[in-house]
Enzyme design. Structure first.
Site: not given
Length: 473
Positions: A80, A155, A179
């Site tokens: 990420k 996310s 997330s």
């Protein structure tokens, strides 16, 4: 042997270690798939092909010399885009930071480097890690490998999609209110939100530091255990981790759950769940019973209060972190993200401090009520089937809020409590999208969660199923 892209993280590490495949071959396969399939799911932010291939060749040379290449030696991963690596752009999913180059490297990346893993590049995420569906007004929506009309979850949208589509065998994500668990459930992979304070946050772009966690998204519980063994433990640069244990999380993954008790809370987690989700939950419990689990019914305290406390903490901390940028560059925020942060400026400081002070007592009450002496709690990860992108971006603000709220219904309270949670794929709903349950444990209870997740996956194949179009090498 299976095709390289079909191998899990531990399988890839073992194959490189015993010479069945080379790190260069595994890395070239991952890079080719990231470049070819990654755009279909909006999974990738940036790749370093030449750097990754050079690192892979170095691993192969070291192995040929008989050197120790590490616990994840030569395995290609990507993560990420909010984990800093010195000298590499880290956008945090925003245009405000699209040219930001940190001078430090995140502790978790340093630890993966030390275990021999390769870092191929960065993966898509929601703007400033603030969307449970993977929406990003600047870089586009993360899309599900199962159906591109649906979100990949947020996310950590790119991490979920990349692992599900077999672009990489593992990726790090972050979880503040769900997330890691949202994209894991929505993409059909295994995701672990560790106990707050088990994994260091140093070098990660924060959202709400007292809630933030970093953890793995992988194909299986055993792969998650391998990654957690590498990234967890004390770090002097993160005071919250100083009492964190260091363990080999693969120990105890025997498939035998005799002596383990799982609590199934009635009320909040089940009364609002769709019928097809409840059916999959009950089917997953039947499998766990076959592995030796004893199941008991419990209840939960007032989740409305817990969710409200979580919202106070997250909103206040996010508002504090974004104060300067929101004052100077409000137009550079997506409307959804800006709307979520601004209420934090209206919160009284006393409300925020109260929410922090109440946290330990509320967590004790939740554990006493929901777990009631059991080893873990079994609840849905998402209480409803995965929503389409249209459902979470089109229509009235009220309708959008309801659709997004259903995504976070079962996850956000767990983040406030600071507890570990493992999301495990357990089937598919009528829309053809994955569903998942989450196992929630006591602080530092990851070993028993992973043990249960692994036992379930030894008896099912949901975590091994490939999305359409992802099987070709």
């Amino acid at each position: 042997m299976s095709a390289i892209h079909e191998l899990g993280l531990v399988e890839t590490a073992n194959a490189i270690a015993d010479g069945s495949i080379t790190s260069e071959a595994a890395t070239r396969t991952a890079l080719d798939r990231l470049e070819r399939l990654g755009p279909d799911y909006n999974a990738v932010m940036a790749l370093d092909r030449e750097g990754a291939l050079a690192a892979a060749r170095a691993v192969d040379v070291a192995r040929a010399k008989g050197e120790d290449i590490g616990l994840i030696g030569g395995v290609p991963l990507a993560h990420k885009d909010l984990l800093y690596r010195a000298g590499r752009v880290c956008t945090g999913g925003s245009i405000i930071r699209r040219d930001f180059v940190p001078d430090t490297t995140a502790s978790v990346l340093e630890r993966l480097d030390g275990a021999g893993a390769l870092d191929l590049g960065t993966l898509h995420l929601a703007e400033f890690a603030m969307s449970p569906t993977g929406f990003n007004a600047h870089y586009g929506h993360g899309r599900s490998p199962w159906n591109r009309d649906y979100g990949s979850g947020g996310s950590s949208s790119g991490s979920g999609a990349a692992v599900a589509a077999r672009l990489v065998s593992g990726a790090l994500g972050s979880d503040t209110g769900g997330s890691i668990r949202h994209p894991s459930a929505m993409c059909g992979v295994t995701g672990l939100k560790p106990t707050h304070g088990l994994v260091p946050l140093y070098g990660a772009m924060p959202l709400a530091p007292s809630l933030d966690t970093i953890g793995p998204l992988t194909r299986s519980a055993v792969d998650a255990a391998r990654m957690l063994s590498v990234i967890a433990g004390p770090d002097v640069r993160d005071a919250a981790t100083l009492s964190a244990p260091e363990r080999d999380y693969e120990q105890g993954l025997t498939g035998d759950l005799r002596g383990v008790t799982i609590a199934v809370p009635q009320g909040y987690y089940r009364t609002t769940a769709d019928a097809e989700i409840l059916k999959l939950m009950d089917e997953s419990l039947a499998v766990l019973r076959e592995a030796g689990v004893r199941v008991v019914e419990t209840t939960v305290p007032d989740m409305g209060t817990i969710n409200a406390l979580m919202q106070v903490v997250m909103t206040a901390e996010a508002a504090a972190l974004h104060r300067k940028w929101l004052a100077e560059r409000p137009e550079d925020y997506g409307a959804q993200v800006r709307a979520r942060i601004i209420p934090g400026y209206a919160l009284a400081a006393t409300r925020y401090v109260e929410a922090l002070m109440m946290r330990a007592e509320v967590a004790r009450d939740w554990l006493k009520c929901a777990m009631d002496g059991a080893d873990m709690v079994h609840v849905p990860t998402l209480a409803a089937p995965v929503p389409s992108i249209a459902e979470t971006t089109e229509g009235s603000p009220e309708d959008i809020a309801i659709a997004i709220g259903r995504v976070t219904h079962c996850t956000r309270g767990i983040s406030y409590l600071g507890l570990p949670s493992l999301s495990v794929p357990c089937g598919f709903t009528k829309n053809g999208l994955p569903a998942a349950f989450q196992l929630v444990g006591r602080p530092y209870g990851e070993p028993v969660l992973l043990r249960a997740g692994d036992a379930y996956q030894r008896r099912t194949d949901f975590h091994t199923r490939l999305p359409p179009g992802c099987g070709e090498d």
